[in-house]
Structure formats: structure tokens, C-alpha cells
Design a protein around this motif. Structure first.
Motif, short mmCIF file in Angstrom:
data_model
loop_
_atom_site.label_atom_id
_atom_site.label_comp_id
_atom_site.label_asym_id
_atom_site.label_seq_id
_atom_site.Cartn_x
_atom_site.Cartn_y
_atom_site.Cartn_z
N PRO A 71 0.84 -1.21 0.00
CA PRO A 71 0.00 0.00 0.00
C PRO A 71 0.87 1.26 0.00
O PRO A 71 1.97 1.27 0.55
CB PRO A 71 -0.80 -0.13 1.30
N LEU A 72 0.36 2.29 -0.63
CA LEU A 72 1.09 3.56 -0.70
C LEU A 72 1.30 4.18 0.69
O LEU A 72 0.48 4.03 1.59
CB LEU A 72 0.33 4.55 -1.57
N ASN A 73 2.44 4.87 0.83
CA ASN A 73 2.77 5.64 2.04
C ASN A 73 3.01 4.80 3.29
O ASN A 73 3.10 5.34 4.39
CB ASN A 73 1.68 6.69 2.34
N HIS A 74 3.11 3.49 3.13
CA HIS A 74 3.36 2.62 4.28
C HIS A 74 4.82 2.17 4.29
O HIS A 74 5.33 1.64 3.30
CB HIS A 74 2.45 1.40 4.25
N PHE A 75 5.49 2.40 5.42
CA PHE A 75 6.85 1.92 5.63
C PHE A 75 6.78 0.76 6.62
O PHE A 75 6.25 0.91 7.72
CB PHE A 75 7.74 3.03 6.18
N MET A 76 7.31 -0.40 6.24
CA MET A 76 7.20 -1.59 7.08
C MET A 76 8.58 -2.06 7.54
O MET A 76 9.54 -2.06 6.78
CB MET A 76 6.52 -2.73 6.31
N LEU A 77 8.63 -2.44 8.80
CA LEU A 77 9.84 -3.00 9.40
C LEU A 77 9.50 -4.31 10.06
O LEU A 77 8.47 -4.43 10.74
CB LEU A 77 10.42 -2.03 10.44
N ASP A 78 10.33 -5.32 9.87
CA ASP A 78 10.08 -6.64 10.45
C ASP A 78 11.37 -7.15 11.10
O ASP A 78 12.42 -7.21 10.45
CB ASP A 78 9.63 -7.62 9.37
N VAL A 79 11.29 -7.50 12.38
CA VAL A 79 12.43 -8.08 13.10
C VAL A 79 11.93 -9.29 13.88
O VAL A 79 10.75 -9.36 14.26
CB VAL A 79 13.09 -7.06 14.06
N GLY A 80 12.82 -10.24 14.12
CA GLY A 80 12.37 -11.44 14.82
C GLY A 80 13.49 -12.23 15.45
O GLY A 80 14.68 -12.03 15.16
N GLY A 81 13.10 -13.14 16.31
CA GLY A 81 14.04 -14.03 16.97
C GLY A 81 13.36 -15.34 17.35
O GLY A 81 12.13 -15.45 17.28
N LYS A 82 14.18 -16.32 17.75
CA LYS A 82 13.66 -17.64 18.09
C LYS A 82 14.33 -18.17 19.34
O LYS A 82 15.53 -17.95 19.56
CB LYS A 82 13.91 -18.64 16.96
N ALA A 83 13.57 -18.89 20.13
CA ALA A 83 14.10 -19.65 21.26
C ALA A 83 13.85 -21.13 20.95
O ALA A 83 12.71 -21.51 20.67
CB ALA A 83 13.43 -19.26 22.56
N PHE A 107 13.19 -4.17 6.03
CA PHE A 107 12.25 -3.07 5.87
C PHE A 107 11.83 -2.98 4.42
O PHE A 107 12.55 -3.41 3.52
CB PHE A 107 12.82 -1.73 6.38
N ALA A 108 10.66 -2.42 4.21
CA ALA A 108 10.11 -2.32 2.85
C ALA A 108 9.26 -1.06 2.74
O ALA A 108 8.69 -0.59 3.73
CB ALA A 108 9.27 -3.55 2.52
N PHE A 109 9.17 -0.53 1.52
CA PHE A 109 8.35 0.65 1.28
C PHE A 109 7.94 0.67 -0.19
O PHE A 109 8.63 0.11 -1.05
CB PHE A 109 9.11 1.93 1.64
N GLY A 116 7.04 -1.97 -5.08
CA GLY A 116 7.62 -1.86 -3.76
C GLY A 116 9.04 -2.40 -3.73
O GLY A 116 9.46 -3.16 -4.61
N PHE A 117 9.77 -2.01 -2.69
CA PHE A 117 11.19 -2.36 -2.56
C PHE A 117 11.45 -2.79 -1.12
O PHE A 117 10.86 -2.24 -0.18
CB PHE A 117 12.04 -1.14 -2.92
N SER A 118 12.33 -3.76 -0.94
CA SER A 118 12.68 -4.21 0.41
C SER A 118 14.16 -4.52 0.51
O SER A 118 14.83 -4.84 -0.48
CB SER A 118 11.86 -5.45 0.81
N VAL A 119 14.67 -4.42 1.73
CA VAL A 119 16.04 -4.80 2.07
C VAL A 119 15.96 -5.69 3.29
O VAL A 119 15.23 -5.39 4.24
CB VAL A 119 16.92 -3.57 2.37
N ALA A 120 16.70 -6.80 3.29
CA ALA A 120 16.62 -7.74 4.41
C ALA A 120 18.00 -8.31 4.72
O ALA A 120 18.83 -8.53 3.82
CB ALA A 120 15.66 -8.88 4.09
N LEU A 121 18.24 -8.53 5.99
CA LEU A 121 19.46 -9.18 6.46
C LEU A 121 19.05 -10.33 7.35
O LEU A 121 18.30 -10.14 8.33
CB LEU A 121 20.34 -8.20 7.23
N ARG A 122 19.52 -11.52 7.03
CA ARG A 122 19.17 -12.70 7.83
C ARG A 122 20.24 -13.77 7.64
O ARG A 122 20.99 -13.73 6.66
CB ARG A 122 17.81 -13.24 7.41
N PRO A 123 20.33 -14.74 8.55
CA PRO A 123 21.26 -15.86 8.33
C PRO A 123 20.79 -16.71 7.16
O PRO A 123 19.58 -16.91 6.98
CB PRO A 123 21.19 -16.64 9.65
N TYR A 124 21.73 -17.20 6.38
CA TYR A 124 21.39 -18.18 5.35
C TYR A 124 21.65 -19.60 5.86
O TYR A 124 20.87 -20.51 5.62
CB TYR A 124 22.20 -17.94 4.07
N SER A 125 22.77 -19.76 6.55
CA SER A 125 23.09 -21.07 7.12
C SER A 125 23.80 -20.86 8.44
O SER A 125 24.34 -19.78 8.71
CB SER A 125 23.97 -21.89 6.17
#
Length: 411
Positions: A71-83, A107-109, A116-125
Motif C-alpha cells: 500500500p502507498l505511504n506505508h513503511f514496514m519494518l520486520d524483526v524477529g528471533g527464536k528460542a 524493511f520495505a516501502f 515496492g522495494f525491500s532490504v533484508a538481512l538474515r542468516p542463510y546457514s
């Protein structure tokens, strides 16, 4: 302003946690470690399915084409963790381990009303293992040797994704991922009365591309496809080797730099559907085929084989309820996942099966939500002197949505 400060603070805390993430598994001894499942939003609660879900209220990392529905004008951020609490079961004994893992930050916008465009950093292995006195056969011989090994590290995935929507139904997208990282490994090989010690640090880096599409057949039914292209991950190592035989120590190598065999990522083909029933229940179903066998690579202790992954999820949310009531805005989810695995050891597949449940708690009157899920799964087998993993996993993802660049109507 408060929301912006909160977002920036959360980003800094998450980046700090990222460098400390650890995943323990004896199967991370193979290749570049165990592949990591970093699910965004509520995807972990629906069996890691959702290839056909649009990024209308969260960032969907399973398909870059989903960004075309932002959706227009929405900036999204996603972070997470696991136990994760894991019980390792062998033929003679069991062992328990607990650890916390950082999962991702993204994050994405929207770029235009159709993209829309996003950038993400996460473990691959992730490679984190300790193995003691594992008896293995010597090739072309009736003899065997004993292996004791310890390792840590893994690869990171830093990707950029873009999705574009044609009309109201079709979206296409692409992502480019930079894979980088290193694995430190120490091994002791005992043959008869000789002990060989190998210490090495291996660095890897490479690029991989993914393309995807989504098509809305109608307002309740969407189909999707993804293609993760083959990639070549280059590696180099610094290694030291010493031996002890008949109480005489000999240095064979000391911090010698050299190239290692490249690691090959396979072609992965995925298809998925999303179907909503009576505006209350949504079903997601994904299938993915990974052609590891075509990479023509091998591991000293196992064989790469083609992998099949099946994922099924259900989400309950009644859009007809009164959205002013908090409890009517909560989303409930459940799912299942089965993965045949890409490793075969002594003729046995290292497969993985899990079930999951979850809840999505809304924050304020935006798309922001706190997603909490629980999964139980089993990986591997006890037969053929292998190890079976029984794990309990709690995932916590925070999906934040901010409305930017909208002029206030009332000051």
C-alpha cells in the motif's frame, strides 16, 4: 516522532543481536552448515508457507513479487528471533541444548503505487556443532577412523528485492542476495596410533538471484511461482595441520592460505496458492523442489540429493467483525511442514517435519502486529548411528507499520 525513534532503537538492538546468533545441530557439519528458516511476519505459524500472500500488511520474504501489492505511504519494518530447545537422541544416549537465535531484520516501502522495494538481512546457514568420537570408514579400505570435531559460523544473506504490479492481478518481482560469511572448524582424526589435528577458517562469498510472480485469479484466490537461480559460492581457507605419531609431533601446515572447492546453490522451483473461504479462513499451500543433485558436488560424510518441501497453513480472521474491539482483530494460525532434506548419509535421508500454531496481536490501528508462534518438529533419524533432533521452537516477530509522507489534515 516517537514511532521513528522506537523503530531506530529496535533496528540497532536487532543488529547487535544478529552477530550473536547461534544454531546448534550436528548436521551443520555438512556443507556450509544447516540452512536457516528465517520467516517474516506470521509465516512461521503457518508452516513456513505463504508464497502466494501479498505484502499488503507485512513483508513476505518468500516471494519478491508480493512487493507489488504494497500500500502507498506505508513503511514496514520486520524483526524477529527464536528460542529453541532441542533434544538430540542417539543410539546410546540423549543430550539437551537450548539457544536463542536472531532471525532477521527487514524493511520495505512502496516506490510507486504499483511497486515496492525491500532490504533484508538474515542468516542463510548456521554451523555450530560438537561431535565426539564419530567412527567413519576409510574409503577403499576395511579400516575406519575416529572423528572429533567442533565448528561455528555460517553464511549471511543480505538481499534487495523489488516487485511490480501490472494492473490489478499480475505482479512480478526479483531479488539479488549477497551471501557471505565464514566457518571455523577444528577436527581431530585418530587412525590407529596416529592423531591428526586440522584447524581451518573458510570464507565464502557469492551472489544469487530469485525471480517470482503472483497472479490473482479473483479476490479470494491467488497463485504464485518462484525460481531461485543456481549460484556459485566461492571459498578460500587458512589452514593449519599437525600430526602426532609415536609421541612425535610434526607440523604439516601452518596458517597456509588456499582456495577451496566452490559451493554450488541449486535451481529451486516453487509454486504456491492462497485461498480464502467465506472471508474468515485463509489456506496457503506451497511446494518447492531443489535440484541439489544437479550441482554435482559431494561432502566427505554425505551425498547431496534433490529436495522436496511441502508447506500447509491456515489462518483464521473474521473480517466481518467489529474492528473497534481489540479481541476481534486478533489472527489465529496453524500449519505443517515436511522437508525431505538435501543430504543422504549412509543411504538415509536427513528429513525434517514440523507442526506449528500461532497468534498475531495487533498494535494500534495500523498493520503493526506482534506475531508469536510455537513449533514442534523432528529432524534426522536414530538408525545407522545417526542423530535424531526433537525440537520445540518459539518464534517472536515484530511487524511494524508506519504511515509516512501523508500531510495532516488537522494540525
Amino acid at each position: 516522532m516517537k514511532n521513528t525513534v522506537f523503530l531506530l532503537t529496535f533496528v540497532l538492538v536487532s543488529l547487535t543481536s544478529f552477530s550473536q546468533s547461534i544454531s546448534s545441530s550436528p548436521y551443520s557439519l555438512y556443507g556450509v552448515g544447516s540452512l536457516y528458516d528465517a520467516d517474516f511476519g506470521s509465516i512461521s505459524s503457518i508452516g513456513s508457507s505463504g508464497m502466494a500472500l501479498p505484502s499488503t500488511s507485512f513483508i513476505n520474504n518468500l516471494n519478491p513479487a508480493s512487493l507489488g501489492f504494497m500500500p502507498l505511504n506505508h513503511f514496514m519494518l520486520d524483526v524477529g528471533g527464536k528460542a529453541i530447545g532441542t533434544t538430540y537422541e542417539g543410539s546410546k544416549k540423549t543430550e539437551k541444548r537450548n539457544n536463542f537465535q536472531f532471525s532477521h531484520i527487514a524493511f520495505a516501502f512502496p516506490v510507486t503505487k504499483n511497486s515496492g522495494f525491500s532490504v533484508a538481512l538474515r542468516p542463510y546457514s548456521s554451523a555450530s556443532y560438537k561431535i565426539s568420537n564419530l567412527v567413519l570408514p576409510i574409503s577403499d579400505s576395511m579400516e575406519s577412523y575416529s572423528l572429533t570435531a567442533a565448528g561455528s559460523g555460517g553464511l549471511n544473506n543480505f538481499d534487495f528485492s523489488y516487485g511490480y504490479r501490472f494492473g490489478d492481478k499480475l505482479t512480478v518481482g526479483a531479488s539479488a542476495a549477497l551471501l557471505f560469511g565464514n566457518i571455523e572448524d577444528q577436527r581431530y582424526l585418530v587412525v590407529s596410533n596416529s592423531i591428526t589435528t586440522i584447524e581451518k577458517k573458510t570464507d565464502y562469498n557469492g551472489l544469487r538471484a530469485t525471480i517470482g510472480s503472483q497472479y490473482k485469479i479473483d479476490s479470494t484466490f491467488t497463485i504464485a511461482a518462484t525460481f531461485k537461480l543456481p549460484a556459485q559460492i566461492k571459498g578460500s581457507k587458512v589452514q593449519s595441520v599437525s600430526t602426532i605419531a609415536d609421541e612425535v609431533s610434526t607440523t604439516v601446515e601452518s596458517n597456509v592460505s588456499s582456495d577451496v572447492d566452490d559451493y554450488y546453490m541449486p535451481l529451486e522451483i516453487g509454486v504456491g496458492i492462497s485461498k480464502r473461504f467465506k472471508n474468515v479462513l485463509n489456506m496457503t499451500l506451497d511446494y518447492e523442489k531443489s535440484l541439489w543433485k544437479d550441482t554435482n558436488q559431494s561432502d566427505s560424510y554425505g551425498t547431496f540429493v534433490n529436495q522436496d518441501r511441502f508447506a500447509l497453513g491456515f489462518t483464521y480472521f473474521d473480517a466481518n467483525r467489529n474492528m473497534r474491539k481489540y479481541w476481534d482483530r486478533i489472527q489465529y494460525s496453524a500449519g505443517a511442514n515436511f522437508d525431505t532434506g538435501y543430504l543422504e548419509i549412509d543411504g538415509k535421508r536427513v528429513n525434517n517435519a514440523s507442526i506449528s500454531v500461532g497468534i498475531s496481536l495487533p498494535i494500534e490501528n495500523t498493520f503493526s502486529a506482534l506475531n508469536i508462534s510455537y513449533s514442534y518438529g523432528q529432524k534426522g533419524t536414530v538408525s545407522n548411528n545417526l542423530i535424531k533432533e526433537n525440537y520445540h521452537k518459539v518464534s517472536v516477530n515484530l511487524s511494524l507499520d508506519g504511515i509516512w509522507f501523508v500531510k495532516r489534515k488537522i494540525e
